[in-house]
Design a protein around this motif. Structure first.
Motif, mmCIF file in Angstrom:
data_model
loop_
_atom_site.group_PDB
_atom_site.id
_atom_site.type_symbol
_atom_site.label_atom_id
_atom_site.label_comp_id
_atom_site.label_asym_id
_atom_site.label_seq_id
_atom_site.Cartn_x
_atom_site.Cartn_y
_atom_site.Cartn_z
ATOM 1 N N ASP A 164 0.748 -1.092 0.069
ATOM 2 C CA ASP A 164 0.144 0.086 -0.210
ATOM 3 C C ASP A 164 0.725 1.155 0.084
ATOM 4 O O ASP A 164 0.270 2.407 -0.041
ATOM 5 N N GLU A 165 1.964 1.170 0.035
ATOM 6 C CA GLU A 165 3.061 2.508 0.049
ATOM 7 C C GLU A 165 4.336 1.949 -0.261
ATOM 8 O O GLU A 165 4.732 0.799 -0.130
ATOM 9 N N ASP B 107 0.316 6.175 -8.112
ATOM 10 C CA ASP B 107 0.780 5.397 -6.959
ATOM 11 C C ASP B 107 1.437 4.391 -7.248
ATOM 12 O O ASP B 107 1.109 3.331 -7.792
ATOM 13 N N ARG C 167 0.432 0.752 -5.864
ATOM 14 C CA ARG C 167 -0.623 0.246 -6.464
ATOM 15 C C ARG C 167 -0.316 -0.368 -7.674
ATOM 16 O O ARG C 167 -0.694 -1.558 -8.160
#
Length: 381
Positions: free
Chosen positions: A16-17, A326, A329
């Motif tokens: 997620d990051e 992102d 992602r």
């Protein structure tokens, strides 16, 4: 003795990051993630490069290109398998599901497809157990509904064959990928050198096989998938009705839905959506179907497959990262998402206790540059 390696000063790609820090591996496993830019003595300084989980490839035809580098040229299979494996390692892929067709046409006709899957699967496994391969190889059986031998060929595989995916392939002319018969004719005649008369015979033969054996072959595929403990996938769903049928079979992964309608129906039924990375990189489908980018912009894309260009997998993931703003992602479509879709619980994420499958890369312009690849803790590229 335990062997320890530390990758420091890296942009670590988590599900997620992206975080700046260090990853420690011991032997074959990830053991720690630590934040910060410090480079301990003896560590590998990643110099701010991305460090992602090793990429996971669910559907690739790349081995075929090495087996037959020119029409009618049958390259030695051991050399072809090793070349395929080396190429994948070089572009950051550490787990591959080699796609093998099951279901052949042996009668005399322009539709003839020889039988090969069992023998080639044995050759891949032989190379694997002898330690000749750099990355983790599994099987993806492409079950051809329009064939003569599908149930028999499926019966040749068992639970020990590392079959992770079975996909229902229905290549009845005039539907799914090739609804446009003009494009289908151009593709088939160009690929196989068929005359116009041979093409018409080919179409009639496939249509007849589907009518006579299609239901039997679908039932055999669903049954074999359960027996093998594999994930069942559909291929080229075009309409909501086809997705409904796929869901009824127990399909949980949809390869390359060809329309927005089909992709939305997959999302409504919680079926994971795979699209081709070459489609995304090129900006559209070579068959005239929906563009992968269009589905990405509608959040209807979960996984990328390199399909016929291995290097497209990382490039496509980075491109998605830019489209979505992102990077985590984008990379998830080639790491944790495919792992989750086919229940590979030991890889696909950078986390303590998981396999030490890692890909180090930087991005120059729009091009990701692979700087190093580790498979199960061993550097392979």
């Amino acid at each position: 003795m335990t062997s320890q390696t530390i990758f420091a000063n890296a942009k670590i790609v988590l599900p997620d990051e992206v975080v700046h820090g260090a990853v420690t591996i011991e032997d074959t496993l990830i053991t720690a993630i630590d934040p910060g830019a410090t480079v301990p003595a003896g560590a590998i300084d990643c110099e701010g490069d991305f460090l992602s989980p090793g990429l996971i490839e669910l559907h690739t035809d790349n081995l075929e290109r090495h087996l037959m580098p020119r029409p009618k040229v049958d390259w030695p299979h051991d050399a072809a398998i090793v070349a395929h494996d080396t190429e994948l390692a070089g572009v950051g892929i550490t787990t591959v599901f080699d796609a093998l067709r099951v279901g052949s046409i042996l009668s005399k006709s322009p539709s003839r497809y020889p039988r090969y899957a069992r023998k080639l699967a044995d050759e891949i496994e032989n190379m694997r157990v002898r330690g000749a391969l750099r990355i983790s190889h599994h099987l993806h059986l492409r079950a051809e509904v329009c064939s003569e031998t599908l149930p028999d060929e499926l019966s040749e595989f068992g639970p020990d064959d590392r079959v992770g995916i079975v996909s229902l392939m229905d290549h009845t002319p005039g539907q799914r990928q090739f609804r446009d018969m003009e494009k289908f004719e151009a593709y088939i005649r160009g690929k196989r050198g068929m005359s116009a008369d041979d093409f018409q015979t080919h179409v009639a033969h496939l249509t007849d096989l589907r009518a006579r054996l299609g239901t039997l072959h679908e039932e055999a595929t669903v049954s074999a998938t359960a027996r093998l403990g594999a994930t069942l996938a559909s291929h080229d769903d075009t309409t909501a009705a086809q997705v409904t049928t796929s869901a009824g079979f127990g399909v949980s992964v949809a390869e390359f839905p060809t329309t927005l309608e089909a992709a939305q129906a997959c999302r409504d039924r919680h079926i994971q959506i795979i699209m081709g990375a070459p489609n995304l990189v090129r900006g559209g489908s070579h068959s005239g179907n929906i563009a992968a980018r269009s589905l990405a912009e509608e959040s209807l894309l979960d996984v990328l497959s390199s399909d016929y260009v291995p290097a497209a997998l990382l490039k496509g993931a980075v491109k998605l990262g830019a489209i979505w703003g992102d990077m985590a992602r984008g990379l998830a479509t080639v790491t944790c998402n495919p792992a989750a879709g086919i229940h590979l619980e030991d890889r696909g994420r950078i986390a303590p206790g998981l396999r030490a499958d890692l890909t180090r890369f930087c991005v120059i312009g729009d091009a990701p540059i692979v700087r190093g690849v580790w498979s199960n803790g061993r550097r392979v590229s």
